[in-house]
Design a protein around this motif. Structure first.
Motif: not given
Length: 293
Positions: A85-102
């Motif tokens: 039930a834990t939700r995921l939040g994303i603060i993008p700070a990488g090289t590819g960041n494909d999940v952030a693109r999604y």
């Protein structure tokens, strides 16, 4: 104790993107404070410790686990939050960041990405699962995996150019591989340059190898690139950024619930991380992840 029920925890890879992880964390914490929130801020010294922290957060019933980092950090978090039930939040700070693109998250503005977490809009999506491991983006099991292996050993240059150089270097010696595939019970033996298994459409910073993959359709997208000349592969490579390679005669696409892939001497990569040697069976895990976007 790393958290408590209802709490938000911020987990950081401080070394993501040449130190962008730490900067993104600081910007996110400042924005959370302005909003009257004070999430617990944690960091692992390495991937194993980060995974231990993430799993403890889930065990403690943390409501939202926010990660500051790249696809590798998301990959770690997903191993812990998948099917919970834990939700995921994303603060993008990488090289590819494909999940952030999604999820169309701001990739260069951590304060703006934090706004998305604060807004609390959630989307439930599928994951791909092999045994007890999960991935969100694409599993590479051929030429793309060999390129990943080389790129990960390179210290220069950073970012997408490293993948481009690794690609050109591997092209010199790479030959098609003999594969055995099981696609929802149908077996095929064939030679191919690569087999890619996509939960989402892209990997490696926007390479849209599994163009058309949908995050919540209950299916995996399996793309086979059949043998082609090295010159043709070089010409086709730029098309991956637009997803226009799908018209090439060497391209083959299947949508399945489960796939087993075998080829000699290949270590697969998923979410840009070493995933495991072939053979592997991968299946769709419908609705296994909830992401704030």
């Amino acid at each position: 104790m790393t958290g408590s029920p209802g709490e938000t925890v911020l987990l950081t890879n401080p070394t993501s993107g040449k130190g962008r992880g730490a900067k993104a964390r600081d910007a996110a914490l400042a924005r959370f404070k302005e909003a009257g929130m004070s999430p617990r801020s944690l960091a692992g010294r390495d991937a194993d410790e980060a995974l231990d922290i993430a799993r403890q957060c889930v065990a403690d019933g943390v409501e939202t686990l926010v990660v500051a980092g790249g696809d590798g950090m998301v990959h770690i978090a997903v191993q812990a939050v998948a099917g919970t039930a834990t939700r995921l939040g994303i603060i993008p700070a990488g090289t590819g960041n494909d999940v952030a693109r999604y999820f169309d998250l701001p990739r260069k503005d951590p304060r703006a990405a934090t706004e998305r977490v604060l807004a609390g809009r959630a989307r439930t999506v599928d994951l791909a699962r092999s045994g007890s491991q999960y991935f969100t983006t694409v599993m590479c099991a051929g030429f793309d995996a060999v390129v990943n292996e080389r790129a990960n050993k390179m210290t220069w240059p950073k970012g997408q150019m490293r993948y481009n150089i690794a690609t050109l270097a591997e092209l010199r010696t790479f030959n098609p591989l003999p594969y055995t595939l099981d696609l929802d019970g149908e077996t095929a033996s064939l030679d191919a340059m690569m087999v890619s298994i996509g939960n989402g459409p892209s990997f490696g910073g926007g390479l849209r190898i599994t163009e058309g993959a949908v995050l919540d359709d209950g299916l995996l997208d399996v793309v086979i690139i059949k043998p082609m000349s090295k010159r043709a592969l070089v010409r086709t490579y730029p098309k991956l950024f637009k997803g226009t390679h799908t018209t090439h005669p060497a391209y083959e696409h299947h949508r399945v619930r489960s796939v087993t892939v075998a080829a000699p001497g290949i270590v697969s990569y998923a979410d840009g991380e070493r995933f495991g040697p072939l053979p592997l069976t991968v299946e769709c895990a419908p609705g296994a992840l909830t992401v704030l976007h």
